[in-house]
Design a protein around this motif. Structure first.
Motif, PDB file in Angstrom:
ATOM      1  N   TYR A  11     -11.766   5.621  -9.891  1.00 15.07           N
ATOM      2  CA  TYR A  11     -12.751   4.586  -9.574  1.00 15.07           C
ATOM      3  C   TYR A  11     -14.105   5.085 -10.054  1.00 15.07           C
ATOM      4  CZ  TYR A  11      -9.430   2.040  -6.631  1.00 15.07           C
ATOM      5  OH  TYR A  11      -8.361   1.308  -6.166  1.00 15.07           O
ATOM      6  N   ALA A  17      -8.590   8.612  -7.410  1.00 13.44           N
ATOM      7  CA  ALA A  17      -7.864   8.073  -6.257  1.00 13.44           C
ATOM      8  C   ALA A  17      -6.385   8.398  -6.361  1.00 13.44           C
ATOM      9  CB  ALA A  17      -8.064   6.565  -6.173  1.00 13.44           C
ATOM     10  N   ASN A  37      -4.156   6.766   5.576  1.00  9.14           N
ATOM     11  CA  ASN A  37      -5.233   5.918   5.035  1.00  9.14           C
ATOM     12  C   ASN A  37      -5.932   6.603   3.885  1.00  9.14           C
ATOM     13  OD1 ASN A  37      -5.433   3.543   6.316  1.00  9.14           O
ATOM     14  ND2 ASN A  37      -6.662   4.338   8.030  1.00  9.14           N
ATOM     15  N   GLY A  38      -6.131   5.870   2.804  1.00  6.77           N
ATOM     16  CA  GLY A  38      -6.890   6.437   1.686  1.00  6.77           C
ATOM     17  C   GLY A  38      -6.075   7.348   0.782  1.00  6.77           C
ATOM     18  N   ALA A  39      -4.764   7.440   1.008  1.00  8.11           N
ATOM     19  CA  ALA A  39      -3.932   8.349   0.196  1.00  8.11           C
ATOM     20  C   ALA A  39      -3.799   7.877  -1.248  1.00  8.11           C
ATOM     21  CB  ALA A  39      -2.560   8.499   0.829  1.00  8.11           C
ATOM     22  N   GLY A  40      -3.970   6.567  -1.472  1.00 11.57           N
ATOM     23  CA  GLY A  40      -3.881   6.049  -2.834  1.00 11.57           C
ATOM     24  C   GLY A  40      -2.781   5.015  -3.039  1.00 11.57           C
ATOM     25  N   LYS A  41      -2.139   4.590  -1.952  1.00  7.34           N
ATOM     26  CA  LYS A  41      -0.981   3.703  -2.068  1.00  7.34           C
ATOM     27  C   LYS A  41      -1.361   2.332  -2.628  1.00  7.34           C
ATOM     28  CE  LYS A  41      -0.287   3.994   2.360  1.00  7.34           C
ATOM     29  NZ  LYS A  41      -1.547   4.692   2.731  1.00  7.34           N
ATOM     30  N   THR A  42      -2.417   1.748  -2.061  1.00  5.15           N
ATOM     31  CA  THR A  42      -2.851   0.422  -2.526  1.00  5.15           C
ATOM     32  C   THR A  42      -3.277   0.485  -3.996  1.00  5.15           C
ATOM     33  OG1 THR A  42      -3.529  -0.253  -0.326  1.00  5.15           O
ATOM     34  CG2 THR A  42      -4.613  -1.377  -2.157  1.00  5.15           C
ATOM     35  N   THR A  43      -3.940   1.576  -4.348  1.00 10.12           N
ATOM     36  CA  THR A  43      -4.399   1.732  -5.728  1.00 10.12           C
ATOM     37  C   THR A  43      -3.207   1.761  -6.689  1.00 10.12           C
ATOM     38  OG1 THR A  43      -6.334   2.930  -4.919  1.00 10.12           O
ATOM     39  CG2 THR A  43      -5.765   3.227  -7.237  1.00 10.12           C
ATOM     40  N   GLU A  89      -2.417  -6.283   0.654  1.00  3.95           N
ATOM     41  CA  GLU A  89      -2.848  -5.926   2.000  1.00  3.95           C
ATOM     42  C   GLU A  89      -3.806  -7.007   2.497  1.00  3.95           C
ATOM     43  OE1 GLU A  89      -4.759  -2.121   1.914  1.00  3.95           O
ATOM     44  OE2 GLU A  89      -4.590  -1.868   4.069  1.00  3.95           O
ATOM     45  N   GLU A 165       1.519  -2.998   3.240  1.00  7.70           N
ATOM     46  CA  GLU A 165       1.305  -3.006   4.700  1.00  7.70           C
ATOM     47  C   GLU A 165       1.706  -4.334   5.360  1.00  7.70           C
ATOM     48  OE1 GLU A 165       0.436  -0.371   6.243  1.00  7.70           O
ATOM     49  OE2 GLU A 165      -0.859   0.844   4.978  1.00  7.70           O
ATOM     50  N   GLN A 198       2.174   1.972   6.686  1.00  9.56           N
ATOM     51  CA  GLN A 198       1.611   3.005   7.564  1.00  9.56           C
ATOM     52  C   GLN A 198       2.680   3.438   8.560  1.00  9.56           C
ATOM     53  OE1 GLN A 198      -1.661   4.181   8.469  1.00  9.56           O
ATOM     54  NE2 GLN A 198      -2.510   3.411   6.552  1.00  9.56           N
TER      55      GLN A 198
END
Ligand code: ATP
Length: 241
Positions: A11, A17, A37-43, A89, A165, A198
């Motif tokens: 990013y 990320a 949270n913030g691990a990079g899954k959505t990215t 999400e 999620e 999660q």
């Protein structure tokens, strides 16, 4: 079927990320992508769907392919046409449109016959949505909205459904219904599923294979039952040891 090889995502051209992620989703498989949270899954899901924005400094390195064909340079609508459909999400419904109008948006690449068959299938799967089809989506409960989001994706006719999620913020009964639906789509239609969750216990119950992502890296992967027995996973993700 879907293969990511050495994927790195930045990013603002600098914030890493996702670092060197390789993963696969086989035909007919449910694969869980787990991590805090913030691990990079959505990215990772956004990269597969090609909804990253290079003009905002979002950079993707590495390879992403579906059945051997490179997906990286294809526009997002072409990714959908090839059979990968993303339930984002937070659901991202059109809140002022009705349930049926939202579902129909999933069929924007399909002809009238396919659209109407798709709507019938979704109403068969989620009878509640049929009852509510003239309701404005923004007024539905969270569970009903998640059904609409999944239904909209199904109308597009996916070979691979990516769910980000799906259980977040929902009542246990609705979570069970959503997960049973995911399993049924996989068993009855052979649909491949990439499931970001999660709730690791829930995801590992339904998945065949799992990946654990921490700080943008895959730190563990294996058959779901083996991941569920891993001592670190039990301690950090399953709340038992
Ligand atoms: P969550 O479940 O909270 O969504 P996640 O595992 O899906 O977590 P990502 O949303 O992929 O994680 O975020 C990975 C990292 O990238 C985080 O450090 C996040 O702060 C950062 N990030 C995500 N989106 C952006 C963005 N648009 N600009 C800058 N950094 C971002």
């Amino acid at each position: 079927m879907l293969t990511l090889t050495n994927v790195q995502i930045l990013y603002d051209r600098a914030i890493e990320a996702v670092r060197d992620v390789s993963l696969q989703v086989g035909a007919g498989q449910i694969v869980a992508l787990l991590g805090s949270n913030g691990a990079g899954k959505t990215t990772i899901l956004k990269a597969i769907s090609n909804v990253l924005y290079p003009e905002d400094g979002e950079v993707l390195h590495g390879e992403i392919s579906l059945e051997g064909a490179d997906l990286k340079r294809l526009p997002a609508d072409e990714i959908v046409r090839r059979g990968i459909v993303h339930v984002p999400e937070g659901r991202r419904l059109f809140p002022l449109m009705t349930v049926e109008e939202n579902l129909a948006m999933g069929g924007f690449l399909r002809d009238r016959g396919e659209l109407s068959a798709g709507l019938d299938r979704v109403y068969g799967l989620f009878p509640r949505l049929k009852e509510r089809r003239r309701y404005v989506a923004g007024y539905l409960s969270g569970g009903e909205q998640q059904m609409v989001a999944i239904g909209r994706a199904l109308v597009a006719g996916p070979k691979l459904l990516m769910l980000d999620e799906p259980s977040l913020g929902l009542a246990p009964q609705i979570i069970d219904l959503i997960m049973e639906t995911v399993v049924a789509l996989n068993r009855e239609q052979g649909m491949a599923i990439l499931l970001v969750e999660q709730n690791a216990a829930l995801a590992l119950e339904v998945a065949h294979y799992g990946y654990i992502v921490e700080n943008g890296r895959v730190v563990l992967d294996g058959p779901a039952e083996r991941i569920a027995r891993n001592e670190d996973v039990k301690e950090f993700y399953l709340g038992c040891s």
